[in-house]
Write a protein that holds these residues in place. Sequence first.
Motif, PDB file in Angstrom:
ATOM      1  N   GLU A  73       0.859  -1.182   0.000  1.00  0.00           N
ATOM      2  CA  GLU A  73       0.000   0.000   0.000  1.00  0.00           C
ATOM      3  C   GLU A  73       0.891   1.226   0.000  1.00  0.00           C
ATOM      4  O   GLU A  73       1.833   1.336   0.791  1.00  0.00           O
ATOM      5  CB  GLU A  73      -0.896   0.016   1.230  1.00  0.00           C
TER       6      GLU A  73
ATOM      7  N   ASP B 278       1.306   4.790   1.000  1.00  0.00           N
ATOM      8  CA  ASP B 278       0.795   5.802   1.917  1.00  0.00           C
ATOM      9  C   ASP B 278       1.455   7.144   1.593  1.00  0.00           C
ATOM     10  O   ASP B 278       2.693   7.252   1.613  1.00  0.00           O
ATOM     11  CB  ASP B 278       1.080   5.420   3.363  1.00  0.00           C
TER      12      ASP B 278
ATOM     13  N   HIS C 164      -3.365   5.200  -0.371  1.00  0.00           N
ATOM     14  CA  HIS C 164      -3.991   5.891   0.756  1.00  0.00           C
ATOM     15  C   HIS C 164      -3.322   7.251   0.907  1.00  0.00           C
ATOM     16  O   HIS C 164      -2.111   7.340   1.114  1.00  0.00           O
ATOM     17  CB  HIS C 164      -3.836   5.093   2.046  1.00  0.00           C
TER      18      HIS C 164
END
Length: 836
Positions: free
Chosen positions: A673, A675, A709
Amino acid sequence: MTLSCCNDPRRQDVRAFRGRVGLDFVEVSADQLELHVYFLGKLPPEFGEDGPGLLRHLRIEGGTRIGGIGIVDVDPHPSDEPDVDDWLTVRLDRRGDHSRYRLRLLDIDGLDPMYASAEFSFKAGCPSDLDCAAVPACVEEPPSEPVLSYLAKDYASFRRLIQDRLALVSPDWDPEHVPDLGVTLIELLAYAGDYLSYYQDAVATEAYLDTARQRISVRRHARLVDYRLHEGCNARAWVAVETSQDLDIAVADIIFLSGIAADAPVPPLLGDEAMRTLASDPYHRYDSFLPLTGGDAGLIALRSARNRIAFYDWGRDDCCLPRGATTAVLRDAWAQSQGEARALELKAGDVLLLKEVLGPRSGLEADADPSHVRPVRLTRVEAIEDTLYPTGPDDPRPIPLLRVEWHSDDALPFALCLSALGPAPNCARLRDVSMALGNVVLADHGRRAGPLDLGTVPDAHGEAECECEGQPSELAQRPGRFHWHLPDAPLTHRTHAPAASRAASASLDQDPREALPALRLEDDEGAVWTPVFDLLGSGDEDRHVVVEIDNQGLAHLRFGDDDLGKRPEPGRRFAARYRLGNGSAGNVGAHGINRVHLRGEWSGLQLRVDNPLPARGGIDPEPLAQARLLAPGAFRKQRLRAITADDYARLAERDLRVQRAAGELVWTGSWYEADVALDPYGRVPADAELIGDVQTALHRVRRMGHDLHVETAVYVPIELGLEVCALPGYERGAIKAALLEHFGSGRRRDGQPGYFHPDRLSFGHSLRASALVAEAMAVTGVECARVIRLQRLFAAANRELEDGILRLGAHEIARLDNDPNYPEHGKLSIFVGGGR
């Protein structure tokens, strides 16, 4: 008789003629022991009934290794359908070899001699890597080429080459007889060869970026590696207008002039007749600046009340707008003797020029500081009143005022004096030392040209092709070859007009690589063709045109081909309107724009123009040497995809609202992911709108398989304590106030950001005690300083004072607002000793 023909109409004639018989083709079964023999039409009467007598009408010939193949049985297959051909099944006693065989009909009445036999191969169904299509037999033999020397490259060598060749083919001809026609032809051919040889060398030279000499060639080579060779851009200037009456002027009706001496016998306002006289006078050369607002159909509102707008000081003396100011109060006026209508009519998006008009010491206009001029873009306008004082002795209404705010990027870089005490011996109070100029127009360099008749697209009919006998194809309507260019130079290149939300101080800046030519093409049916950088992204219906500048600065026009961009239709007539004026020639100095031309004839109107700031932004075309140097590595500078964590951060920073971004790839247990934390400009924290916009932008460029994200940065509240000793004679309270200002989260009085301003600190900027001490020592009157507390708020100390540093993580930003209303946003304690 052996023939090789492309078409065979006789085959269809035999099939349609009653009483005629012929073989069509022969197929071989998979086991190669059975033949399927197809006829042209119906079976002859000899094959009407099945029986052993059928064998005498068929014979198989040929074979290299295996010959004499016998026929075992023949079965006829007649069809009741009139348009379906009949066929025979012929069983053989053995298989044939790889050579060609022929099946022949015998003793058949009405047999056509051209179709009495059919050739076949037993191995036609065997796997093969060769194409089974027939090779055309009617191929013309290439003529034998003479032995030539390809080292001949100029006129003399070509002439000698032709003479040597003629000496072989015509040995009796004398090439030394000058008046001979043959000698003339030799010299003409040698000249043509010399010209073509030079042309070939020139084409080869233009084929490579390092050797190309033509600007158009370098431009196209550079574009192949995503490098855009720029043609410069024109200059822009803020022009202040003073008018004797209110006007609404069309943008197309006004032209600002520069390059005319201030004391020249040319009036400030020129009508049509005066403009024609000026244009015909060789002693007065000038440049044109045109308004860059609202398009040619827009209006420019000029109001006499905006000529010079006074600042309002609320009845106080010796006032100034401090450095970094972004707000002021202007004195308005009532538009009528009765009513509430105002005269200034300012609104958000308008631009003011804040200018010092008098010397604050002498009160003379000549002593005004010419650098104290600042364009500001209004973001908020509020109508207020001062009810303490009346408008005038005969007007009891309160004084009308406007409270204005302007763009933060337009904050004053200097203190602007509003009122001061004049020189002796009068010592009079000087008012209106600085004023706001309200009739401000953004203008850019370049004069209008056109309409220029480019001509008509020529018509070139394509050659018709024979689709079938007696059926020619339709003639393709396509334009002939044409080459159009503009006869004047330099063609203006510019970017789009700045948005109404952009800071005025940045509205003069342009990126030359985003500048497009100021050109409008229109055909005789009213269709407009738009200039673009290239046609790589154009559709087949897009009316786009590419403008390419050659070495002489002339603009050449290139259209699409109905695949990349629409091709102009034959017979269309085109006209061009364009601008002339480009590059650094438009960077005129302050007060250089001092005349104005209004269409028509004006009597009683007084109009004066001036540019208090110099024009800027004019950039000359990029040199070819620079393009050759930078183009090969240009593709490395632009990120198109986010692969690493740093890619996500750098791509997020493309949003102009983001000061810094930090990225990190986190393993979720199944995939990564990305970030991304955002540090926005001028505010804390990032709002939901900004986070959503960046999330959408990054989603389009993220690596496949990465989750995404986006969030605001982690702001760490800081607790800081300082102990300061003031020098003798300095007031401790003044020292503390100065320290609070220096370590604040806003801007100081001099316009510089405080130490903990949101735009000064960013991700991972650890706080060092030595830097804090140096900041405190920069305050006038501080003798010494030391840090007595440095830690995260609401957290225990972690050896920050012993190590001299408070470390922050990669996604953390220090925050110290020292706001008593929000103590959770950081706390600052300052203890001042000494002084008085």
